[in-house]
Design a protein around this motif. Structure first.
Motif, mmCIF file in Angstrom:
data_model
loop_
_atom_site.group_PDB
_atom_site.id
_atom_site.type_symbol
_atom_site.label_atom_id
_atom_site.label_comp_id
_atom_site.label_asym_id
_atom_site.label_seq_id
_atom_site.Cartn_x
_atom_site.Cartn_y
_atom_site.Cartn_z
ATOM 1 N N LEU A 271 58.860 38.539 34.678
ATOM 2 C CA LEU A 271 58.553 37.123 34.436
ATOM 3 C C LEU A 271 59.542 36.506 33.460
ATOM 4 C CD1 LEU A 271 54.703 36.712 34.148
ATOM 5 C CD2 LEU A 271 56.229 35.752 35.836
ATOM 6 N N ALA A 272 59.775 37.261 32.345
ATOM 7 C CA ALA A 272 60.690 36.737 31.328
ATOM 8 C C ALA A 272 62.080 36.573 31.926
ATOM 9 C CB ALA A 272 60.743 37.689 30.140
ATOM 10 N N ARG A 273 62.528 37.585 32.705
ATOM 11 C CA ARG A 273 63.860 37.529 33.308
ATOM 12 C C ARG A 273 63.963 36.365 34.298
ATOM 13 N NH1 ARG A 273 64.244 42.646 35.460
ATOM 14 N NH2 ARG A 273 63.884 43.385 33.365
ATOM 15 N N GLN A 274 62.890 36.245 35.117
ATOM 16 C CA GLN A 274 62.893 35.155 36.112
ATOM 17 C C GLN A 274 63.007 33.801 35.428
ATOM 18 O OE1 GLN A 274 59.386 35.434 38.534
ATOM 19 N NE2 GLN A 274 60.115 37.300 39.487
ATOM 20 N N ARG A 275 62.211 33.628 34.340
ATOM 21 C CA ARG A 275 62.214 32.338 33.650
ATOM 22 C C ARG A 275 63.606 32.036 33.097
ATOM 23 N NH1 ARG A 275 57.269 30.548 30.978
ATOM 24 N NH2 ARG A 275 56.505 31.389 32.911
ATOM 25 N N VAL A 276 64.226 33.052 32.459
ATOM 26 C CA VAL A 276 65.555 32.844 31.867
ATOM 27 C C VAL A 276 66.569 32.547 32.980
ATOM 28 C CG1 VAL A 276 67.426 33.975 30.617
ATOM 29 C CG2 VAL A 276 65.100 34.210 29.822
ATOM 30 N N ARG A 277 66.463 33.294 34.107
ATOM 31 C CA ARG A 277 67.406 33.066 35.219
ATOM 32 C C ARG A 277 67.250 31.665 35.785
ATOM 33 N NH1 ARG A 277 67.538 38.733 37.831
ATOM 34 N NH2 ARG A 277 68.823 39.652 36.226
#
Ligand code: ADP
Length: 544
Positions: A271-277
């Motif tokens: 989730l964190a990675r998706q949001r940053v991406r």
């Protein structure tokens, strides 16, 4: 002209650099910073999520601890109400009493003066008194130091039970909380009490309620309680809750169990990675938009500047074009008026110059007026069925004097039976004048022209070939744009408005025809006018 173009170029490129510095550069720096910052951002977001999850786990643990405190306070309250003269009976009634309130409690023991007395509710009474005593004795020996520590500290208000599994029951399903009894004055410092808890029942009733209420508040989270060894799910809010978990923490009250938590769908780090991406992609899309916006903006400005420059050149050229023939006409007319020229040949030549120069003037003015009519959509055409050859011959007649004067060598090659076309005569005359004018103007040395009319398929082709300076391939398409004049210096020494070929193209379009150019720099150019042959009924058909 060159100087001005350089100035325009300099202006647009300076504007471009300014926009680059003001808009793109900060965005690019920010984007690059964001890319490098990505791991840190992911970590920060992960930390925030973890903290939130920790808070939830903490609240669950706190709840279970509160449960224990409730049991313990009821235990001491009920103990105080009993006279303890007949301990087994007292324990039995005490157990029943507590179980009524807290169904997951399974029994208790009291050890006064070193003698343990048990009471288990009926479902736990599988083992003999002696077996139970032996096991408790073993536990008390193994946990002696811990028990002593808690005992000593209980006086200072630090009151903790020692928590163990009751080994006679399998699968960690019975827990025992051992604590000092000296809260009740009738007991000594070394006297101990204990509460047995049916672990699974406690988890599946009290804890389940608590987890369910948290789950309904956080539907994106799954929570559960797993026994540690072996790792078994005792309760989970969602069947999909399986390892690996986002967070897990030992239950304070049941150290052989752990609370686990996971986000539904993607994992926390995902989730964190998706949001940053997503943020980064958005940032790059914005960058791309700004860059394309600036490119289009600069391109437009460049076009506008170019057009403005062409218009300025046009005004200068036209003024010059007007002034030269006018002064010639005036000079020859004045000379003739004075009557000093006696030689009839010379007089004729003066008259011819006046006629030729006024023709040039009309041609220039016609071009300008037609162009302005076309631009404002006011130009009207009168089409009629007509042969093309007489029109072209009429134009050649007009040029007769000039061909002689400028030593133009013209070869004419007309086929006889060209079909009639559907034309606006004046417009076609104007097209031919522009082409012949250009062919003479841009043939500085060999003024040799070849004019042909041929029929090909359903088309009539009028071509004018010169042996002049030619046109570079890159400019062959541009010459039909309004105001466009080729970059060659010779062209700029030759006067013109840059409107002639734009008019030719417009007129050919109106005739549903085409104008094509084939040219080689230094060798000459060939302009071709292609007219469609209209489908007229045969004359013999009309007579019938
Ligand atoms: P103008 O002749 O007034 O400059 P035109 O629209 O008639 O404008 O022509 C546009 C440009 O095309 C000219 O400036 C010249 O560079 C090029 N051109 C046109 N006809 C010829 C030709 N026959 N030979 C070489 N260049 C030509």
């Amino acid at each position: 002209m060159k100087k001005k173009l350089f100035k325009d170029y300099f202006f647009t490129s300076r504007l471009g650099i300014l926009l680059l510095i003001l808009l793109i550069l900060p965005m690019l720096i920010y984007s690059v910073y964001q890319v490098f910052q990505r791991n840190q951002d992911e970590q920060i977001m992960q930390d925030i999520y973890n903290r939130q999850l920790n808070t939830i786990l903490f609240s669950v643990n706190q709840y279970s601890w509160n449960q224990f405190q409730a049991w313990e306070s009821q235990f001491f309250k009920n103990l105080a109400e009993r006279d303890l003269l007949n301990i087994p009976d007292d324990l039995q009634s005490l157990t029943h009493h507590l179980k009524m309130q807290y169904p997951s409690l399974a029994g208790l023991f009291i050890q006064k003066n070193g003698d343990p007395q048990f009471y288990f509710s009926h479902e736990m009474q599988q083992h003999s008194e002696n077996q139970n005593k032996t096991v408790l004795a073993d536990i008390l020996v193994s946990k002696k130091s811990k028990i002593n520590f808690f005992n000593q500290n209980s006086a200072t208000g630090y009151w903790r039970p020692v928590i163990v599994n009751w080994p006679l029951i399998e699968n960690n399903s019975l827990s025992l909380f051992i604590f000092p009894l000296n809260k009740d004055e009738r007991f000594n410092k070394s006297d101990l009490g204990g509460l047995f808890l049916n672990t699974n029942e406690f988890i599946l009733t009290d804890m389940q309620q608590q987890l369910q209420s948290l789950f309904s508040e956080n539907t994106n989270l799954m929570m559960g309680i797993y026994s540690k060894e072996p790792m078994n799910a005792i309760y989970k809010t969602d069947d999909a809750l399986n390892p690996p978990f986002d967070r897990s923490e030992t239950l304070w009250l049941l150290p052989n169990h752990q609370l686990v938590i996971k986000t539904t769908g993607s994992s926390l780090s995902d989730l964190a990675r998706q949001r940053v991406r997503l943020n980064l992609m958005f940032l790059f899309a914005v960058n791309l938009l700004i860059i394309s916006g600036i490119i289009i903006f600069l391109y437009n400005i460049k076009q506008q500047v170019k057009l403005a420059q062409m218009k300025t050149d046009f005004v200068a050229n036209v003024s010059h074009e007007l002034r030269t023939p006018l002064s010639l006409i005036r000079m020859y007319a004045e000379t003739l008026e004075m009557g000093r020229i006696k030689d009839p040949k010379k007089t004729k030549s003066y008259y011819q110059t006046i006629i030729y120069e006024s023709q040039r003037l009309s041609q220039l003015i016609n071009n300008i007026l037609d162009f302005s009519r076309i631009e404002s959509n006011r130009k009207r055409y009168q089409f009629q069925r007509t042969p093309i050859r007489p029109i072209i011959e009429e134009v050649l007649d007009m040029y007769n004097y000039q061909f002689q004067k400028c030593n133009v060598d013209i070869v004419i090659d007309f086929v006889n039976d060209v079909p009639d076309l559907f034309l606006d005569k004046d417009a076609v005359i104007q097209v031919m004048i522009n082409l012949i004018d250009n062919a003479i103007k841009f043939s500085p040395e060999t003024k040799s022209l070849q004019l042909r009319i041929v029929q090909t398929n359903q088309e009539v082709e009028v071509s004018l070939q010169d042996q002049g300076m030619g046109i570079p391939v890159a400019e062959q398409k541009l010459i039909f744009n309004k105001f466009y004049r080729a970059s060659d210096t010779l062209v700029h020494d030759t006067k013109g408005s840059g409107l002639g070929l734009a008019l030719v193209k417009h007129i050919m379009d109106i005739h549903k025809g085409q104008v094509l150019v084939e040219s080689q720099p230094g060798k000459g150019s060939c302009f071709k006018l292609i007219f469609p042959v209209p489908a007229y009924p045969e004359e013999s058909d009309i007579k019938k």
